[in-house]
Design a protein around this motif. Structure first.
Motif, PDB file in Angstrom:
ATOM      1  N   TYR A 143       0.819  -1.212   0.000  1.00 21.93           N
ATOM      2  CA  TYR A 143       0.000   0.000   0.000  1.00 21.93           C
ATOM      3  C   TYR A 143       0.853   1.262   0.000  1.00 21.93           C
ATOM      4  CZ  TYR A 143       0.327   2.457   4.480  1.00 21.93           C
ATOM      5  OH  TYR A 143       0.757   3.242   5.515  1.00 21.93           O
ATOM      6  N   THR A 144       2.066   1.185   0.555  1.00 19.12           N
ATOM      7  CA  THR A 144       2.916   2.373   0.582  1.00 19.12           C
ATOM      8  C   THR A 144       3.318   2.809  -0.827  1.00 19.12           C
ATOM      9  OG1 THR A 144       4.768   0.864   1.025  1.00 19.12           O
ATOM     10  CG2 THR A 144       3.835   2.045   2.895  1.00 19.12           C
ATOM     11  N   ALA A 145       3.403   1.861  -1.758  1.00 13.51           N
ATOM     12  CA  ALA A 145       3.681   2.227  -3.147  1.00 13.51           C
ATOM     13  C   ALA A 145       2.522   3.022  -3.726  1.00 13.51           C
ATOM     14  CB  ALA A 145       3.944   0.977  -3.987  1.00 13.51           C
ATOM     15  N   VAL A 146       1.294   2.618  -3.397  1.00  8.92           N
ATOM     16  CA  VAL A 146       0.112   3.368  -3.835  1.00  8.92           C
ATOM     17  C   VAL A 146       0.108   4.744  -3.189  1.00  8.92           C
ATOM     18  CG1 VAL A 146      -2.414   3.375  -3.912  1.00  8.92           C
ATOM     19  CG2 VAL A 146      -1.153   1.213  -4.118  1.00  8.92           C
ATOM     20  N   LEU A 147       0.535   4.804  -1.938  1.00  7.45           N
ATOM     21  CA  LEU A 147       0.565   6.073  -1.209  1.00  7.45           C
ATOM     22  C   LEU A 147       1.469   7.084  -1.895  1.00  7.45           C
ATOM     23  CD1 LEU A 147      -0.202   7.674   1.387  1.00  7.45           C
ATOM     24  CD2 LEU A 147       1.804   6.655   2.470  1.00  7.45           C
ATOM     25  N   VAL A 148       2.673   6.675  -2.291  1.00  8.78           N
ATOM     26  CA  VAL A 148       3.591   7.623  -2.923  1.00  8.78           C
ATOM     27  C   VAL A 148       3.191   7.910  -4.372  1.00  8.78           C
ATOM     28  CG1 VAL A 148       5.499   6.954  -1.423  1.00  8.78           C
ATOM     29  CG2 VAL A 148       5.253   5.838  -3.631  1.00  8.78           C
ATOM     30  N   ALA A 149       2.600   6.920  -5.061  1.00  9.00           N
ATOM     31  CA  ALA A 149       2.214   7.131  -6.459  1.00  9.00           C
ATOM     32  C   ALA A 149       0.993   8.020  -6.584  1.00  9.00           C
ATOM     33  CB  ALA A 149       1.954   5.791  -7.142  1.00  9.00           C
ATOM     34  N   ASP A 150       0.145   8.052  -5.562  1.00  2.09           N
ATOM     35  CA  ASP A 150      -1.069   8.860  -5.609  1.00  2.09           C
ATOM     36  C   ASP A 150      -0.773  10.291  -5.162  1.00  2.09           C
ATOM     37  OD1 ASP A 150      -3.829   9.235  -6.083  1.00  2.09           O
ATOM     38  OD2 ASP A 150      -4.230   9.080  -3.935  1.00  2.09           O
ATOM     39  N   THR A 151       0.246  10.882  -5.752  1.00  4.13           N
ATOM     40  CA  THR A 151       0.650  12.248  -5.456  1.00  4.13           C
ATOM     41  C   THR A 151       0.947  12.955  -6.781  1.00  4.13           C
ATOM     42  OG1 THR A 151       3.011  11.704  -5.299  1.00  4.13           O
ATOM     43  CG2 THR A 151       1.714  11.526  -3.270  1.00  4.13           C
ATOM     44  N   ALA A 152       1.239  14.252  -6.675  1.00  3.06           N
ATOM     45  CA  ALA A 152       1.614  15.023  -7.865  1.00  3.06           C
ATOM     46  C   ALA A 152       3.104  14.948  -8.151  1.00  3.06           C
ATOM     47  CB  ALA A 152       1.198  16.484  -7.693  1.00  3.06           C
ATOM     48  N   VAL A 153       3.861  14.235  -7.341  1.00  2.00           N
ATOM     49  CA  VAL A 153       5.308  14.125  -7.544  1.00  2.00           C
ATOM     50  C   VAL A 153       5.547  13.359  -8.844  1.00  2.00           C
ATOM     51  CG1 VAL A 153       7.464  13.231  -6.601  1.00  2.00           C
ATOM     52  CG2 VAL A 153       5.739  14.208  -5.073  1.00  2.00           C
ATOM     53  N   PRO A 154       6.161  13.973  -9.843  1.00  3.69           N
ATOM     54  CA  PRO A 154       6.193  13.381 -11.195  1.00  3.69           C
ATOM     55  C   PRO A 154       6.778  11.979 -11.271  1.00  3.69           C
ATOM     56  CG  PRO A 154       6.861  15.679 -11.275  1.00  3.69           C
ATOM     57  CD  PRO A 154       6.761  15.316  -9.835  1.00  3.69           C
ATOM     58  N   SER A 155       7.962  11.766 -10.702  1.00  8.67           N
ATOM     59  CA  SER A 155       8.612  10.464 -10.844  1.00  8.67           C
ATOM     60  C   SER A 155       7.948   9.381 -10.009  1.00  8.67           C
ATOM     61  CB  SER A 155      10.103  10.575 -10.469  1.00  8.67           C
ATOM     62  OG  SER A 155      10.793  11.312 -11.450  1.00  8.67           O
ATOM     63  N   TRP A 156       7.137   9.754  -9.054  1.00 11.39           N
ATOM     64  CA  TRP A 156       6.351   8.773  -8.314  1.00 11.39           C
ATOM     65  C   TRP A 156       5.052   8.463  -9.048  1.00 11.39           C
ATOM     66  CZ3 TRP A 156       6.602  11.090  -2.669  1.00 11.39           C
ATOM     67  CH2 TRP A 156       7.889  10.887  -2.160  1.00 11.39           C
ATOM     68  N   HIS A 157       4.348   9.520  -9.432  1.00  7.92           N
ATOM     69  CA  HIS A 157       3.032   9.322 -10.045  1.00  7.92           C
ATOM     70  C   HIS A 157       3.137   8.561 -11.364  1.00  7.92           C
ATOM     71  CE1 HIS A 157      -1.190  10.120 -10.780  1.00  7.92           C
ATOM     72  NE2 HIS A 157      -0.877  10.498 -12.003  1.00  7.92           N
ATOM     73  N   THR A 158       4.117   8.906 -12.179  1.00  4.17           N
ATOM     74  CA  THR A 158       4.262   8.238 -13.469  1.00  4.17           C
ATOM     75  C   THR A 158       4.725   6.798 -13.302  1.00  4.17           C
ATOM     76  OG1 THR A 158       4.880  10.391 -14.363  1.00  4.17           O
ATOM     77  CG2 THR A 158       5.227   8.503 -15.780  1.00  4.17           C
ATOM     78  N   GLY A 159       5.363   6.481 -12.193  1.00  2.00           N
ATOM     79  CA  GLY A 159       5.812   5.115 -11.936  1.00  2.00           C
ATOM     80  C   GLY A 159       4.806   4.275 -11.180  1.00  2.00           C
ATOM     81  N   HIS A 160       3.500   4.635 -11.261  1.00  2.00           N
ATOM     82  CA  HIS A 160       2.487   3.934 -10.471  1.00  2.00           C
ATOM     83  C   HIS A 160       2.350   2.464 -10.857  1.00  2.00           C
ATOM     84  CE1 HIS A 160       0.250   5.121 -14.094  1.00  2.00           C
ATOM     85  NE2 HIS A 160      -0.534   4.091 -13.849  1.00  2.00           N
ATOM     86  N   ARG A 161       2.748   2.100 -12.079  1.00  2.00           N
ATOM     87  CA  ARG A 161       2.640   0.691 -12.478  1.00  2.00           C
ATOM     88  C   ARG A 161       3.749  -0.161 -11.861  1.00  2.00           C
ATOM     89  NH1 ARG A 161       1.830   1.471 -19.023  1.00  2.00           N
ATOM     90  NH2 ARG A 161      -0.087   2.727 -18.938  1.00  2.00           N
ATOM     91  N   GLU A 162       4.939   0.393 -11.783  1.00  2.00           N
ATOM     92  CA  GLU A 162       6.102  -0.396 -11.355  1.00  2.00           C
ATOM     93  C   GLU A 162       6.368  -0.335  -9.857  1.00  2.00           C
ATOM     94  OE1 GLU A 162       6.341   0.639 -15.582  1.00  2.00           O
ATOM     95  OE2 GLU A 162       6.238   1.905 -13.785  1.00  2.00           O
ATOM     96  N   LEU A 163       6.016   0.771  -9.213  1.00  2.00           N
ATOM     97  CA  LEU A 163       6.357   0.921  -7.797  1.00  2.00           C
ATOM     98  C   LEU A 163       5.766  -0.172  -6.901  1.00  2.00           C
ATOM     99  CD1 LEU A 163       6.234   4.805  -7.304  1.00  2.00           C
ATOM    100  CD2 LEU A 163       8.245   3.314  -7.182  1.00  2.00           C
ATOM    101  N   PRO A 164       4.506  -0.612  -7.106  1.00  2.00           N
ATOM    102  CA  PRO A 164       4.020  -1.717  -6.261  1.00  2.00           C
ATOM    103  C   PRO A 164       4.854  -2.986  -6.397  1.00  2.00           C
ATOM    104  CG  PRO A 164       2.181  -0.606  -7.313  1.00  2.00           C
ATOM    105  CD  PRO A 164       3.424  -0.049  -7.939  1.00  2.00           C
ATOM    106  N   PHE A 165       5.304  -3.303  -7.606  1.00  2.00           N
ATOM    107  CA  PHE A 165       6.138  -4.488  -7.797  1.00  2.00           C
ATOM    108  C   PHE A 165       7.526  -4.276  -7.191  1.00  2.00           C
ATOM    109  CE2 PHE A 165       2.975  -4.853 -11.164  1.00  2.00           C
ATOM    110  CZ  PHE A 165       2.584  -6.180 -11.037  1.00  2.00           C
ATOM    111  N   LEU A 166       8.046  -3.055  -7.298  1.00  2.00           N
ATOM    112  CA  LEU A 166       9.342  -2.749  -6.695  1.00  2.00           C
ATOM    113  C   LEU A 166       9.281  -2.899  -5.187  1.00  2.00           C
ATOM    114  CD1 LEU A 166      12.257  -1.618  -7.166  1.00  2.00           C
ATOM    115  CD2 LEU A 166      11.279   0.660  -6.774  1.00  2.00           C
ATOM    116  N   PHE A 167       8.239  -2.347  -4.561  1.00  2.00           N
ATOM    117  CA  PHE A 167       8.103  -2.430  -3.112  1.00  2.00           C
ATOM    118  C   PHE A 167       7.801  -3.855  -2.663  1.00  2.00           C
ATOM    119  CE2 PHE A 167       7.301   2.094  -1.398  1.00  2.00           C
ATOM    120  CZ  PHE A 167       8.279   2.601  -2.235  1.00  2.00           C
ATOM    121  N   ALA A 168       6.961  -4.572  -3.437  1.00  2.00           N
ATOM    122  CA  ALA A 168       6.640  -5.947  -3.070  1.00  2.00           C
ATOM    123  C   ALA A 168       7.877  -6.834  -3.146  1.00  2.00           C
ATOM    124  CB  ALA A 168       5.542  -6.489  -3.981  1.00  2.00           C
TER     125      ALA A 168
END
Length: 306
Positions: A143-168
């Motif tokens: 869920y923390t990957a969703v937390l950081v991706a659900d922001t206006a921070v460009p490199s987090w928001h655009t990486g919403h597909r990969e960040l959950p897999f990276l964190f998992a």
């Protein structure tokens, strides 16, 4: 030919407000939350397959990491009552609200499961709590990957597909690392396999993230964030290889070295992602240039009748 103009912003000031999270509080919370969630998943699997000597240390790791992670989150918030206030409502559209309830459920259930494993009291309740963390654990790890991706921070928001897999993947690797060392060597096979799977998932997700994001991948490659992400990749690959070697020998040394490398790699990922987000928020080009590219793409599609 007129050269392509370089991007300039109004006095070079950031367009969006960068994340205010502090170090080491937030990266430590992200790491410990992932460790707690993945350890609970391992413990639940061991509970179902009768691997008690591996389930017990996994339960203890889940409870300890969940408690320490909550402490770091409270330290980040500044006052304990701020966390309690987040539990006053449950808002499905807010990752922070949902995450607060996941953290509360995961920490409480993991503590009950670990307490029963340590004392031998209320074994039925302890087993039920341990199995329940098999559900809350994966949510806690991602869920923390969703937390950081659900922001206006460009490199987090655009990486919403990969960040959950990276964190998992990072969570699986770190949980497997701890269990490899805490459990008897002969019983640690599932922990070693979890560590190897997590290391592979983390490495692949990181590579895909940097390849797909284009310009927005720069913050993950440059500066302190870039150094941390490269270090994480080396440490994770090394740790995964040592985990494979440890299964072929009776010596514990490869397991210990693997656990150290995987733990360090997981921490580097969390610190690297946080710093990459800060860098992308601080530089206006990471906000404006992708916006212009999207507008140009829509205009081209409209011109071609798409």
């Amino acid at each position: 030919m007129v050269p392509e103009p370089e991007f300039r912003s109004y006095y070079g000031q950031p367009i969006i407000k960068g994340p205010l999270w502090h170090e080491p509080h937030m990266p430590a919370y992200l790491y410990l939350g992932g460790l707690s969630g993945a350890s609970s998943l391992l413990a639940a699997g061991c509970e179902l397959t009768g691997r008690d000597r591996l389930a017990a240390p996994a339960k203890i790791a889940a409870a300890a990491a969940g408690t320490a992670g909550a402490a770091f989150l409270v330290a980040e918030l500044g006052r304990p009552e701020r966390f309690l206030n987040m539990l006053r409502v449950f808002k499905t559209t807010s990752p922070m609200s949902v995450g607060s309830w996941i953290l509360a459920a995961q920490s409480g259930l993991a503590a009950v499961a670990a307490g029963s494993a340590l004392t031998g009291l209320l074994p039925s309740i302890g087993k039920a709590a341990g199995l329940a963390t098999g559900i809350t654990g994966p949510m806690m790890a991602t869920y923390t990957a969703v937390l950081v991706a659900d922001t206006a921070v460009p490199s987090w928001h655009t990486g919403h597909r990969e960040l959950p897999f990276l964190f998992a993947g990072s969570a699986l690797a770190s949980a497997g690392a701890v269990a490899m060392v805490a459990a008897p060597h002969r019983e640690a096979g599932p922990a070693r396999r979890m560590a190897m799977v997590g290391a592979a998932m983390e490495t692949v997700a990181g590579e895909v993230l940097e390849r797909r994001l284009g310009l927005l991948a720069e913050p993950y490659r440059e500066g302190s964030a870039g150094r941390l992400m490269r270090a994480a990749r080396v440490l994770t690959v090394t740790g995964g290889a040592l985990a494979a070697v440890s299964g072929l020998t009776r010596w514990r040394t490869p397991s210990v070295l693997s656990a150290a490398a995987l733990t360090a790699g997981s921490l580097c990922v969390r610190f690297g992602v946080l710093r990459a987000g800060r860098a992308s928020a601080a530089d206006p080009k990471y906000t404006v240039v992708p916006q212009r590219e999207r507008i140009d793409a829509r205009e081209r599609n409209r011109a071609h009748g798409r």
